[in-house]
Design an enzyme around this catalytic site. Sequence first.
Site, PDB file in Angstrom:
ATOM      1  N   VAL A   1       0.772   5.407  -1.327  1.00  0.00           N
ATOM      2  CA  VAL A   1       0.315   4.223  -1.053  1.00  0.00           C
ATOM      3  C   VAL A   1       0.972   3.904   0.376  1.00  0.00           C
ATOM      4  O   VAL A   1       1.976   3.677   0.600  1.00  0.00           O
ATOM      5  CB  VAL A   1       1.097   2.983  -2.029  1.00  0.00           C
ATOM      6  CG1 VAL A   1       0.900   1.670  -1.778  1.00  0.00           C
ATOM      7  CG2 VAL A   1       0.489   3.512  -3.520  1.00  0.00           C
ATOM      8  N   PRO A   2      -0.107   3.524   1.363  1.00  0.00           N
ATOM      9  CA  PRO A   2       0.233   3.593   2.715  1.00  0.00           C
ATOM     10  C   PRO A   2       0.704   2.224   3.118  1.00  0.00           C
ATOM     11  O   PRO A   2       0.107   1.396   3.828  1.00  0.00           O
ATOM     12  CB  PRO A   2      -1.202   3.849   3.183  1.00  0.00           C
ATOM     13  CG  PRO A   2      -2.219   3.101   2.264  1.00  0.00           C
ATOM     14  CD  PRO A   2      -1.570   3.480   1.094  1.00  0.00           C
ATOM     15  N   CYS A   3       1.906   1.995   3.009  1.00  0.00           N
ATOM     16  CA  CYS A   3       2.692   0.799   3.380  1.00  0.00           C
ATOM     17  C   CYS A   3       3.132   0.712   4.789  1.00  0.00           C
ATOM     18  O   CYS A   3       3.215  -0.536   5.272  1.00  0.00           O
ATOM     19  CB  CYS A   3       3.955   0.560   2.269  1.00  0.00           C
ATOM     20  SG  CYS A   3       5.070   1.972   2.702  1.00  0.00           S
ATOM     21  N   HIS A   4       2.753   1.988   5.574  1.00  0.00           N
ATOM     22  CA  HIS A   4       2.886   1.995   6.861  1.00  0.00           C
ATOM     23  C   HIS A   4       1.847   1.215   7.703  1.00  0.00           C
ATOM     24  O   HIS A   4       1.722   0.743   8.748  1.00  0.00           O
ATOM     25  CB  HIS A   4       2.951   3.313   7.339  1.00  0.00           C
ATOM     26  CG  HIS A   4       1.569   4.053   7.258  1.00  0.00           C
ATOM     27  ND1 HIS A   4       1.519   4.905   5.862  1.00  0.00           N
ATOM     28  CD2 HIS A   4       0.849   4.467   7.950  1.00  0.00           C
ATOM     29  CE1 HIS A   4       0.488   5.481   5.871  1.00  0.00           C
ATOM     30  NE2 HIS A   4      -0.176   5.040   6.904  1.00  0.00           N
TER      31      HIS A   4
END
Lengths: 186, 246
Positions: free
Chosen positions: B153-156
């Site tokens: 889950v690409p929280c970046h």
Amino acid sequence: MADDEQLRTALVEDLDAGFEAVVRTHGDVVHAVARRTADRPADAEDLAAEALLRAYRALRGYDARRIGRLDLRPWLLTILLNTARNDRRDAARRPRTDGAADPPDRPSPVPGPDERAAATDLRERLAVLVAELPVAQRTAVVLRHVVDLPVAEVAAVLACSEGTARSHAARGLAALRARLTPEETS
Amino acid sequence: MTDSLLEDLRDLAGPAPATLAERVVDGWVQVPGPLGDVYAVVGARGVRLLRTAAYAGELGTFLEDYRTRHGRPVRPAARPPRGLLPALRGTGPGPALDLDALTPFAREVLAVTARIPSGQTRPYGWVAREAGHPKAVRAVGSVLARNPVPLLVPCHRVVRGDGDLGQYLSGRADKVALLEREGVELDRLADLAASGTRLIGSDTTGVVCLPTCHHARRITTAHRHGFASLDRARAAGYRPCRDCRP
């Protein structure tokens, strides 16, 4: 299948590896009792998994001596029955909102009229009759006769004397015989 | 004489489903990822936890921390779950995730974050709005700071509203490295942020986008116009992009 002495040694050496072996050895009996104790059969695997995880959490707090004294099967089944009791109490306190639960006004898992009608073959009919027994008799019959535990273990799980365990099981059996129709008991 | 009732009762016991053991005992794997090796813990329903080895430290410490926090046994898994390796290479939609332990709000925040395309960024406030709680901007930051499955889950890709990249659970340097790897032009974003430009519009389409939206990147210099806010863009006759929804 490992015996309990090997399992206890494995648990002390490596708790997680040992616990996986415990699940593989005793998972069937834990699930079978859950299957005949859960309010709804579909919950049996959830109930068995929850009880086994509770057992793991307890084991993390036990030292080697305490693990060395554990009688694993009755210990796991005690945790299972406590988990089932807590689940029933919780369900009665706050009804589930997912629409999956029965109305929580029944303390014991008595099947509805549809399930009775569908219980055509003997095994289903017997399962329904077992489910209708009072809790103490049902638990004793399941432990003693469904999963075939020795009386001493049944007594340990029910936290009663062997005499009391025997009498619960015997009264449960008598009730089952009385409710089965003659052609099925002949 | 055999007692048929006793035999019938014994028939009520059957073997446990084969899935019982995997529902109780989780598995761990160590596999390569974009920031070096990652550790992942996988349950019967999907990946439950993922951390870079550089951030999590020794494998033994990571696993013991998992057992303590979650109260679940974890053993070496025979193989990585399907989809994990492609997702870490950036070439697949990713493995199943088990986020059941999270709150509904946290799950919604992660679901929204998971839809941000590679190479693009979105502000925390955007995630809050898309998750149905437009005022919960700080709460979104808290959820993403504790994301159990970063990279998957690409929280970046979630950044501050003023254009600054903001923080990342394993440090800002990792966020920079991940965004650069996806082709985000960080220098250009920094210039836009410094000049107060939050949105980019095209005077040929009359559409205004977030700066990393693939539509915004196609606008040629002659037709590109910067805006400080959606209100200003609207006042100038622009409508928000339907893809990036500024």
